[in-house]
Design a protein around this motif. Structure first.
Motif, PDB file in Angstrom:
ATOM      1  N   HIS A 217     -12.245  10.152  11.093  1.00 51.27           N
ATOM      2  CA  HIS A 217     -11.712   8.921  10.507  1.00 51.27           C
ATOM      3  C   HIS A 217     -10.698   8.240  11.425  1.00 51.27           C
TER       4      HIS A 217
ATOM      5  N   ASP B  52      -8.061   2.251   6.945  1.00 46.02           N
ATOM      6  CA  ASP B  52      -7.025   1.797   6.020  1.00 46.02           C
ATOM      7  C   ASP B  52      -6.690   0.332   6.325  1.00 46.02           C
ATOM      8  N   GLU B  53      -6.671  -0.475   5.275  1.00 46.69           N
ATOM      9  CA  GLU B  53      -6.387  -1.897   5.460  1.00 46.69           C
ATOM     10  C   GLU B  53      -5.010  -2.131   6.079  1.00 46.69           C
ATOM     11  N   THR B  54      -4.049  -1.265   5.763  1.00 47.22           N
ATOM     12  CA  THR B  54      -2.707  -1.428   6.320  1.00 47.22           C
ATOM     13  C   THR B  54      -2.719  -1.281   7.835  1.00 47.22           C
TER      14      THR B  54
ATOM     15  N   MET C 160      -2.133   7.078   9.681  1.00 51.17           N
ATOM     16  CA  MET C 160      -3.103   6.122   9.157  1.00 51.17           C
ATOM     17  C   MET C 160      -4.393   6.116   9.959  1.00 51.17           C
ATOM     18  N   SER C 161      -5.466   5.760   9.257  1.00 49.82           N
ATOM     19  CA  SER C 161      -6.774   5.562   9.861  1.00 49.82           C
ATOM     20  C   SER C 161      -7.068   4.070   9.931  1.00 49.82           C
TER      21      SER C 161
ATOM     22  N   ASN D 241       0.845  -1.190   0.000  1.00 41.56           N
ATOM     23  CA  ASN D 241       0.000   0.000   0.000  1.00 41.56           C
ATOM     24  C   ASN D 241       0.884   1.245   0.000  1.00 41.56           C
TER      25      ASN D 241
ATOM     26  N   TRP E  32      -7.191  16.476   7.272  1.00 47.99           N
ATOM     27  CA  TRP E  32      -7.818  15.182   7.029  1.00 47.99           C
ATOM     28  C   TRP E  32      -8.944  14.971   8.048  1.00 47.99           C
TER      29      TRP E  32
ATOM     30  N   LEU F 112       1.895   4.780   1.160  1.00 47.43           N
ATOM     31  CA  LEU F 112       1.667   5.621   2.339  1.00 47.43           C
ATOM     32  C   LEU F 112       2.584   6.830   2.303  1.00 47.43           C
TER      33      LEU F 112
END
Length: 199
Positions: A159, A88-90, A84-85, A68, A155, A70
């Motif tokens: 989230h 996010d899959e990561t 990251m949120s 991914n 952002w 980033l």
């Protein structure tokens, strides 16, 4: 062995992280170091890059590799920070298995490798492996990230974005012909890139 496997060997990372979070100004890396100095090339790549590819063990795919893009910042310390949120899959992968790899390529930097293929050995690449975990100081880490990525300040707060830091255990770099090779974490952290003077 280049891994950091206990508290004593992780101390250099924690010291550098404290320095990163305490720093109030963004760094400005200078020109690319010579290819014959791979550890400095690696530090320059991480300091100059605005993004990289983070590979995790995917929870949704039964542990298969998952890459991914980033955004990142290191403020010229060599220790990457991410934002990251949990959407996010990561971030969801890291909550289960924090071990991950960050790869940064010179070809992704503006004005670099213009006439070279991204796989050309003279077009440098670095991979950092380690644990990506939530930063112990969210406020300072977020400020360090925002200095490099001002739009992060806006952002969506709903989230659940959080700052993450990489505890590096392995460094692997290719900066010229002759093959890629590992460098120790200590050598990597000591090989600070030259910086442009502040304006």
């Amino acid at each position: 062995m280049h891994g950091i496997t206990d508290r004593r060997r992780r101390t250099p990372i924690l010291v550098v992280l404290a320095s990163l979070l305490a720093c109030g100004d963004a760094c400005e890396p200078a020109a690319r170091p010579p290819a014959a100095q791979p550890s400095r090339v690696a530090r320059w790549l991480v300091a100059t890059a605005t993004w990289g590819v983070v590979s995790t063990s995917s929870v949704a795919r039964g542990g298969s590799a998952w890459g991914n893009v980033l955004s990142l910042a290191d403020n010229c310390t060599g220790v990457p920070l991410f934002y990251m949120s949990k959407l996010d899959e990561t971030a969801r992968d890291l909550a289960v298995e924090p071990r991950a790899t960050l790869t940064v390529a010179e070809a992704a930097l503006p004005g670099q490798c213009v006439v070279k293929d991204p796989e050309d050995p003279q077009c440098a690449k670095v991979s950092l492996h380690g644990r990506i975990v939530k930063s112990p100081d969210q406020k300072a880490a977020r400020e360090a990230l925002v200095r490099k990525h001002p739009s992060m300040r806006f952002w969506p707060p709903n989230h659940g974005f959080e700052a993450y830091v990489m505890e590096i255990s392995d460094v692997f770099v290719l900066s010229d012909y002759g093959g890629a090779h590992p460098i120790s974490v200590g050598e990597y952290l000591r090989s600070a890139p030259d910086q442009n003077p502040p304006e």
